[in-house]
Scaffold this motif. Structure first.
Motif, short mmCIF file in Angstrom:
data_model
loop_
_atom_site.label_atom_id
_atom_site.label_comp_id
_atom_site.label_asym_id
_atom_site.label_seq_id
_atom_site.Cartn_x
_atom_site.Cartn_y
_atom_site.Cartn_z
N ARG A 179 0.85 -1.20 0.00
CA ARG A 179 0.00 0.00 0.00
C ARG A 179 0.88 1.25 0.00
NH1 ARG A 179 -3.40 -0.26 5.14
NH2 ARG A 179 -1.35 -0.83 5.92
N PRO A 180 1.48 1.56 -1.15
CA PRO A 180 2.38 2.71 -1.18
C PRO A 180 1.67 4.01 -0.81
CG PRO A 180 1.90 1.91 -3.40
CD PRO A 180 1.41 0.87 -2.44
N GLU A 181 0.39 4.11 -1.13
CA GLU A 181 -0.34 5.34 -0.80
C GLU A 181 -0.48 5.51 0.71
OE1 GLU A 181 -3.11 2.07 -0.54
OE2 GLU A 181 -1.67 2.62 -2.10
N ARG A 182 -0.59 4.40 1.42
CA ARG A 182 -0.67 4.48 2.89
C ARG A 182 0.67 4.90 3.46
NH1 ARG A 182 -3.83 6.02 6.83
NH2 ARG A 182 -3.45 4.94 8.81
N LEU A 183 1.76 4.38 2.90
CA LEU A 183 3.09 4.76 3.36
C LEU A 183 3.30 6.27 3.20
CD1 LEU A 183 5.96 4.24 4.32
CD2 LEU A 183 6.55 3.56 1.98
N VAL A 184 2.92 6.80 2.05
CA VAL A 184 3.08 8.23 1.81
C VAL A 184 2.24 9.03 2.80
CG1 VAL A 184 2.59 10.09 0.17
CG2 VAL A 184 3.74 8.02 -0.60
#
Length: 217
Positions: A179-184
């Motif tokens: 979940r790259p969007e959650r990391l950002v």
């Protein structure tokens, strides 16, 4: 020591990697005296005050983290709101996820309500955690990879950004950044302490892992 005592404790220990707390033992009718007798007989090992482990239980790499989590949480994996009350965090979480190369300075846990421990090498940080940021490794509640990386970049940890970058690349290599969007979004909470605009998690990620091959958030 009777068969009935072992039979009462065995299901509890089975659910907790061979460990059992004195409180859990009391809940199934086993007294402190009986626990001591089992320890004297070599059936149980007394690991810490109020924490025992069946000698015949197979060892796991997570045992040092597990029994400390058990001591603090008393085995509660869920909590009233579905969020575990004690969650492995920081460098301890990175170690469980097998990412990065941190020199852990003890065992780091986030607690969602006030708790205390007498274990010297355990650090408790009180903080709210969202359910989507909790994972399980060897049945231990731990921050997800994304939440772990963001936690390492936060003010409580002070981890070197290059080390976090190494952990990020390990996670990418293992296919664990799902979940790259959650990391950002999580990194955005700490962007300002690293000199970026508030909420600019993408800029912080670019600093942590410049030129990394990653999925765009």
């Amino acid at each position: 020591m009777s068969y009935q005592v072992v039979a009462a404790l065995s299901p509890v220990a089975y659910d907790y990697n061979g460990f059992v707390t004195s409180r859990q033992a009391h809940d199934v009718g086993v007294s402190n005296t009986q626990l001591k007798s089992m320890a004297d007989a070599g059936v149980l090992e007394r690991v810490e005050h109020g924490i025992y482990r069946f000698e015949a239980a197979p060892g796991q790499l997570s045992d040092p983290t597990f029994w400390r989590w058990l001591a603090v949480s008393q085995g509660d994996r869920h909590g009233s709101d579905g969020v575990p009350p004690v969650i492995v965090a920081g460098e301890s979480a990175a170690e469980l996820h097998e990412i990065g190369d941190f020199w852990a300075r003890g065992f780091d846990f986030i607690v969602t309500a006030r708790r205390f421990t007498r274990i010297d090498d355990v650090r408790l940080r009180r903080r709210t955690v969202e359910p989507i940021d909790v994972d399980y490794v060897d049945s231990i509640p731990v921050l997800t990879i994304e939440a772990t990386l963001a936690d390492l970049a936060g003010p409580d940890q002070g981890a070197d950004l290059s080390l976090i970058g190494d952990a990020y690349r390990d996670a990418r290599r293992l296919g664990r950044i799902v979940r790259p969007e959650r990391l950002v979004a999580l990194l955005g909470r700490h962007a300002h302490i690293h000199g970026f605009s508030r909420g600019d998690g993408a800029a912080l990620l670019d600093c942590i892992a410049p030129n990394a091959d990653r999925v765009a958030a």
